[in-house]
Design a protein around this motif. Structure first.
Motif, PDB file in Angstrom:
ATOM      1  N   PRO A   6       0.354  42.094-105.934  1.00  0.00           N
ATOM      2  CA  PRO A   6      -0.779  41.499-105.195  1.00  0.00           C
ATOM      3  C   PRO A   6      -2.127  42.039-105.653  1.00  0.00           C
ATOM      4  O   PRO A   6      -3.076  41.270-105.812  1.00  0.00           O
ATOM      5  CB  PRO A   6      -0.499  41.867-103.732  1.00  0.00           C
ATOM      6  N   ALA A   7      -2.175  43.345-105.901  1.00  0.00           N
ATOM      7  CA  ALA A   7      -3.454  43.939-106.319  1.00  0.00           C
ATOM      8  C   ALA A   7      -3.882  43.377-107.674  1.00  0.00           C
ATOM      9  O   ALA A   7      -5.046  43.011-107.868  1.00  0.00           O
ATOM     10  CB  ALA A   7      -3.327  45.457-106.381  1.00  0.00           C
ATOM     11  N   GLY A   8      -2.939  43.269-108.605  1.00  0.00           N
ATOM     12  CA  GLY A   8      -3.253  42.755-109.935  1.00  0.00           C
ATOM     13  C   GLY A   8      -3.742  41.319-109.879  1.00  0.00           C
ATOM     14  O   GLY A   8      -4.662  40.933-110.605  1.00  0.00           O
ATOM     15  N   TYR A   9      -3.141  40.552-108.974  1.00  0.00           N
ATOM     16  CA  TYR A   9      -3.563  39.159-108.802  1.00  0.00           C
ATOM     17  C   TYR A   9      -5.024  39.088-108.382  1.00  0.00           C
ATOM     18  O   TYR A   9      -5.823  38.343-108.948  1.00  0.00           O
ATOM     19  CB  TYR A   9      -2.660  38.485-107.766  1.00  0.00           C
ATOM     20  N   VAL A  10      -5.383  39.914-107.389  1.00  0.00           N
ATOM     21  CA  VAL A  10      -6.775  39.919-106.916  1.00  0.00           C
ATOM     22  C   VAL A  10      -7.709  40.400-108.026  1.00  0.00           C
ATOM     23  O   VAL A  10      -8.755  39.786-108.290  1.00  0.00           O
ATOM     24  CB  VAL A  10      -6.922  40.812-105.663  1.00  0.00           C
ATOM     25  N   LEU A  11      -7.323  41.469-108.699  1.00  0.00           N
ATOM     26  CA  LEU A  11      -8.194  42.030-109.739  1.00  0.00           C
ATOM     27  C   LEU A  11      -8.432  41.030-110.872  1.00  0.00           C
ATOM     28  O   LEU A  11      -9.502  41.001-111.475  1.00  0.00           O
ATOM     29  CB  LEU A  11      -7.588  43.313-110.322  1.00  0.00           C
ATOM     30  N   ALA A  12      -7.434  40.207-111.150  1.00  0.00           N
ATOM     31  CA  ALA A  12      -7.577  39.276-112.274  1.00  0.00           C
ATOM     32  C   ALA A  12      -8.344  38.020-111.872  1.00  0.00           C
ATOM     33  O   ALA A  12      -9.082  37.465-112.679  1.00  0.00           O
ATOM     34  CB  ALA A  12      -6.201  38.901-112.807  1.00  0.00           C
ATOM     35  N   THR A  13      -8.159  37.574-110.634  1.00  0.00           N
ATOM     36  CA  THR A  13      -8.740  36.278-110.271  1.00  0.00           C
ATOM     37  C   THR A  13     -10.111  36.396-109.600  1.00  0.00           C
ATOM     38  O   THR A  13     -10.898  35.477-109.662  1.00  0.00           O
ATOM     39  CB  THR A  13      -7.795  35.492-109.346  1.00  0.00           C
ATOM     40  N   ARG A  14     -10.380  37.520-108.933  1.00  0.00           N
ATOM     41  CA  ARG A  14     -11.697  37.665-108.298  1.00  0.00           C
ATOM     42  C   ARG A  14     -12.415  38.822-108.964  1.00  0.00           C
ATOM     43  O   ARG A  14     -12.159  39.972-108.631  1.00  0.00           O
ATOM     44  CB  ARG A  14     -11.546  37.986-106.813  1.00  0.00           C
ATOM     45  N   ARG A  15     -13.292  38.502-109.873  1.00  0.00           N
ATOM     46  CA  ARG A  15     -13.981  39.585-110.578  1.00  0.00           C
ATOM     47  C   ARG A  15     -15.234  39.974-109.808  1.00  0.00           C
ATOM     48  O   ARG A  15     -16.345  39.847-110.297  1.00  0.00           O
ATOM     49  CB  ARG A  15     -14.355  39.143-112.000  1.00  0.00           C
ATOM     50  N   ASN A  16     -15.079  40.438-108.579  1.00  0.00           N
ATOM     51  CA  ASN A  16     -16.255  40.843-107.802  1.00  0.00           C
ATOM     52  C   ASN A  16     -16.391  42.366-107.809  1.00  0.00           C
ATOM     53  O   ASN A  16     -15.660  43.070-108.498  1.00  0.00           O
ATOM     54  CB  ASN A  16     -16.169  40.301-106.383  1.00  0.00           C
ATOM     55  N   ARG A  17     -17.335  42.829-107.009  1.00  0.00           N
ATOM     56  CA  ARG A  17     -17.626  44.260-107.026  1.00  0.00           C
ATOM     57  C   ARG A  17     -16.421  45.086-106.564  1.00  0.00           C
ATOM     58  O   ARG A  17     -16.156  46.155-107.098  1.00  0.00           O
ATOM     59  CB  ARG A  17     -18.833  44.533-106.127  1.00  0.00           C
ATOM     60  N   LEU A  18     -15.708  44.544-105.566  1.00  0.00           N
ATOM     61  CA  LEU A  18     -14.546  45.259-105.035  1.00  0.00           C
ATOM     62  C   LEU A  18     -13.491  45.459-106.128  1.00  0.00           C
ATOM     63  O   LEU A  18     -12.900  46.540-106.258  1.00  0.00           O
ATOM     64  CB  LEU A  18     -13.951  44.475-103.857  1.00  0.00           C
TER      65      LEU A  18
END
Lengths: 292, 269
Positions: B86-98
C-alpha cells in the motif's frame, strides 16, 4: 486546508508504515539520545549527566579513536571498491565481452551472501594458514620486506576488515554503475572515437561527467553501509582498535555500560546522518532517474 | 581477425581474475565444509565427506537454528510486503510532499547504523518482556528490509501508465479492483523481487537477532558466529552451516538474474 478523499486514502495506506517507523525506529532513537544524557525511558532510574560526553571527548578516549578508525577504514574500503567497480563496469560497457553473459550471475552472489558468512569465508583465507595469507606473506618474505608473517586478519591495521568489505562493496559498485553506464548513448562514444579520442579521454570526458551523480551517491551508500555493518569488523577486526559499532556491542553485552553505548550511538547517528544528508539530499532524486 | 582473437584472450583473462576473486572464498568454504581430515601443514584436505553435515543435523542447537531461520524469513517477507505494497502504491501514484517526506524518512533509515537502533530497542524489549521472543524478531528483521522492498515496489508501481488507472476508474472500477486487476498483473515482478529481498534480508540478519533474540533464539547466522567468533574456533561446522544460507542466496541470485531481471540485472539483457 481541506483534506480530500485522496489525501485520506494516502494517509490510510501510509499509516502502517508510519506506525512501524515510530515504534521500531523513532522511539529507539529517542531512547538512545536521551539515554546518552542519563535519562532512561524504560529503565528504572534516571539522572541527568554529561559524563558520557566527557568520557567520549576526552583526549585519550578509546571511543573517539574508534570513531576515527571506523571512518578511516570505511573510507579506504569505499575508495578501493568505487575505483575498481567503476573501471570494471566501464570495461563491461565498452568491450561488451561475450563471455560475461554466461558468468554474470556469479557476480551477484556476494550481494546475497550474508555478511557473517562473507566475513567467515575471508577469515579462512586470511588466517595464518589461509591461502591468501600464505601467498602474500610468502611473497613479502622472499622479497625480504618482512621477517615474520604479517597478521592479515584480527590485525591492528584493519587489513582483514578491508578484504572482507571490498569483496562485497566492489560487487555492489559494479551492479549500481552498470545501469547508468548503459544509458549513455553509444553514438557519443563512436563520435568521440572517430574524432580521435582514446579510451582514457572517453572515460574522463564522457563517462564520468554523465554518471557523476551516481558516483557520488554510490560512494555515499557504500561508505554508510561499511560504517554501519557489524558482522565484518566483529569477525575480521582485531582486539584493538575496533570499529565503533563493535565497541557499542561489547559495551551493551559484556560490560553493560549503557551510558557509553548510547553516547557512542549518538555520535554514530550524527556521523552517518551528516553523510547521509549531504549525499541523499543532493543526489538521490537524480540517481533514481539515472538508474531506472 | 588477429585483433579480435587478442581481445577475446584479454576478456577471458580479466573476467577470470574477477571470477576467481569472487569465488575463491566460496571454494575455501566448501573445502572446510566437506573436509573430514585436513592436517595443519597441508594445503588441501586429505579426505572429503559429509561428516560435518551430519554433525550439524545431530545437534539440537543447530537444528533449531534451521527452524528459526527458515520460518522467520517467510514471515518477515509477508509482513514487509503487507506494509510496503500500500505504501509503495501511494508513493508511486501521488507525488506530493507527504510521499517525498516518507521516501526521505525511509532512506534515512538506511543510513542509520543498525546497532544504534538495536541498543535503543533493547530496553524497550526488556521492559515489554520481548527479549528472546520469536515473534518480536519479525519487526526487528523488517527494519533493514523495508527500504529495499519499498523502493522495488515503488519503482514497479511507477512503471504502470497512469492512464490505465484513470481508464479503469472512469469505467467504474473500485480502488481495490484497480489494484487487483490493473496494478497486480503489471507489478508482480517488482513485488516478488521486493519480497525476495525481505526474505534474504531476514536470512542474513545478524546483529539485531544477536541483541534481541540470543541466547534463547539462535538463527543460522548466530550459530555460525558462535563457531567463528570468540576464542574457540571451529571452522568446519560453521562452514557446513554457511552452506545452508549460501545455497539459497545463490538460488535467489539466479532467480533475479534469469527470471525477474529487476534492479540488479547485471548484463543479462
Amino acid at each position: 486546508m481541506k483534506i480530500t478523499k485522496e489525501d485520506l486514502i494516502s494517509i490510510i495506506f501510509l499509516l502502517p508504515l508510519y506506525i512501524f517507523l515510530i515504534v521500531v525506529v523513532f522511539i529507539p532513537l529517542v531512547n538512545v539520545v536521551l539515554g546518552s544524557f542519563g535519562i532512561s525511558l524504560f529503565g528504572e532510574e534516571s539522572r541527568l549527566t554529561l559524563e558520557g560526553y566527557y568520557k567520549f571527548m576526552a583526549p585519550d578516549s578509546p571511543y573517539l579513536y574508534s570513531l576515527f578508525f571506523t571512518i578511516y577504514i570505511s573510507a579506504i574500503a569505499t575508495v578501493i571498491s568505487i575505483l575498481a567497480g567503476y573501471l570494471f563496469a566501464i570495461y563491461l560497457t565498452i568491450k561488451k565481452p561475450p563471455v560475461w553473459r554466461r558468468v554474470s550471475t556469479i557476480m551477484t552472489i556476494p550481494l546475497f551472501t550474508p555478511y557473517i558468512v562473507g566475513a567467515f569465508m575471508w577469515w579462512t583465507l586470511l588466517f595464518p594458514r589461509g591461502y591468501i595469507s600464505l601467498v602474500i606473506n610468502g611473497l613479502l618474505m622472499r622479497l625480504g620486506l618482512i621477517h615474520e608473517p604479517l597478521p592479515l586478519v584480527n590485525d591492528p591495521y584493519g587489513i582483514g576488515i578491508l578484504f572482507g568489505e571490498v569483496w562485497i562493496r566492489f560487487v555492489i559498485a559494479v551492479s549500481i554503475f552498470y545501469g547508468p553506464l548503459q544509458m549513455i548513448n553509444p553514438e557519443l562514444i563512436d563520435a568521440a572515437r572517430s574524432l580521435g579520442a582514446n579510451t582514457w579521454q572517453i572515460i574522463t570526458k564522457i563517462f564520468i561527467p554523465l554518471t557523476k551523480y551516481s558516483i557520488i551517491a554510490t560512494s555515499a551508500i557504500i561508505l554508510l553501509a561499511t560504517m554501519a555493518g557489524v558482522s565484518i569488523p566483529l569477525v575480521l577486526g582485531g582486539s584493538w582498535p575496533q570499529f565503533l559499532n563493535v565497541m557499542i556491542y561489547l559495551d551493551v553485552t559484556t560490560t553493560f555500560n549503557y551510558l557509553m553505548a548510547f553516547t557512542s550511538g549518538v555520535f554514530y547517528i550524527i556521523a552517518s546522518a551528516t553523510l547521509g544528508y549531504i549525499f541523499f539530499r543532493f543526489t538521490m532524486r537524480r540517481v533514481i532517474i539515472q538508474t531506472r | 581477425m588477429e585483433r579480435e582473437k587478442k581481445q577475446k584472450l584479454w576478456d577471458a583473462i580479466i573476467i577470470s581474475i574477477v571470477m576467481i576473486y569472487i569465488l575463491l572464498p566460496m571454494f575455501v568454504l566448501f573445502e572446510y565444509a566437506f573436509a573430514e581430515v585436513w592436517y595443519a601443514y597441508q594445503l588441501f584436505p586429505v579426505k572429503l565427506g559429509l561428516k560435518w553435515f551430519s554433525w550439524v543435523f545431530k545437534h539440537h542447537d543447530t537444528r533449531m537454528a534451521f527452524f528459526y531461520s527458515y520460518t522467520l524469513a517467510p514471515l518477515v517477507m509477508l509482513a514487509t510486503l503487507a506494509l510496503c505494497i500500500p505504501a509503495g502504491y501511494v508513493l508511486a501514484t501521488r507525488r506530493n510532499r507527504l510521499s517525498i517526506l516518507t521516501e526521505n524518512l525511509v532512506n534515512m533509515n538506511m543510513a542509520l547504523p543498525v546497532i544504534v537502533i538495536g541498543i535503543g530497542l533493547l530496553p524497550l524489549y526488556t521492559r515489554l518482556g520481548l527479549v528472546g521472543n520469536y515473534w518480536a524478531l519479525i519487526p526487528a528483521h523488517m527494519i533493514g528490509a523495508i527500504p529495499y522492498t519499498l523502493r522495488s515496489i515503488t519503482a514497479a508501481f511507477m512503471q504502470v501508465p497512469k492512464d490505465l488507472e484513470e481508464a479503469a476508474r472512469v469505467l467504474g472500477a473500485t480502488r481495490l479492483q484497480v489494484i487487483r486487476k490493473v496494478y497486480m498483473p503489471l507489478t508482480w515482478r517488482g513485488i516478488l523481487a521486493g519480497g525476495i529481498f525481505a526474505f534474504s534480508w531476514s536470512l542474513n540478519e545478524f546483529i539485531l537477532t544477536l541483541l534481541l533474540g540470543a541466547p534463547a533464539i539462535k538463527t543460522l547466522p548466530i550459530s555460525i558466529y558462535e563457531y567463528v567468533g570468540g576464542y574457540y574456533l571451529t571452522p568446519q561446522p560453521a562452514a557446513a552451516l554457511s552452506i545452508f544460507i549460501l545455497l539459497p542466496s545463490i538460488l535467489v541470485a539466479i532467480l533475479f538474474e534469469r527470471y525477474l531481471q529487476v534492479s540488479l540485472g547485471l548484463g543479462g539483457s
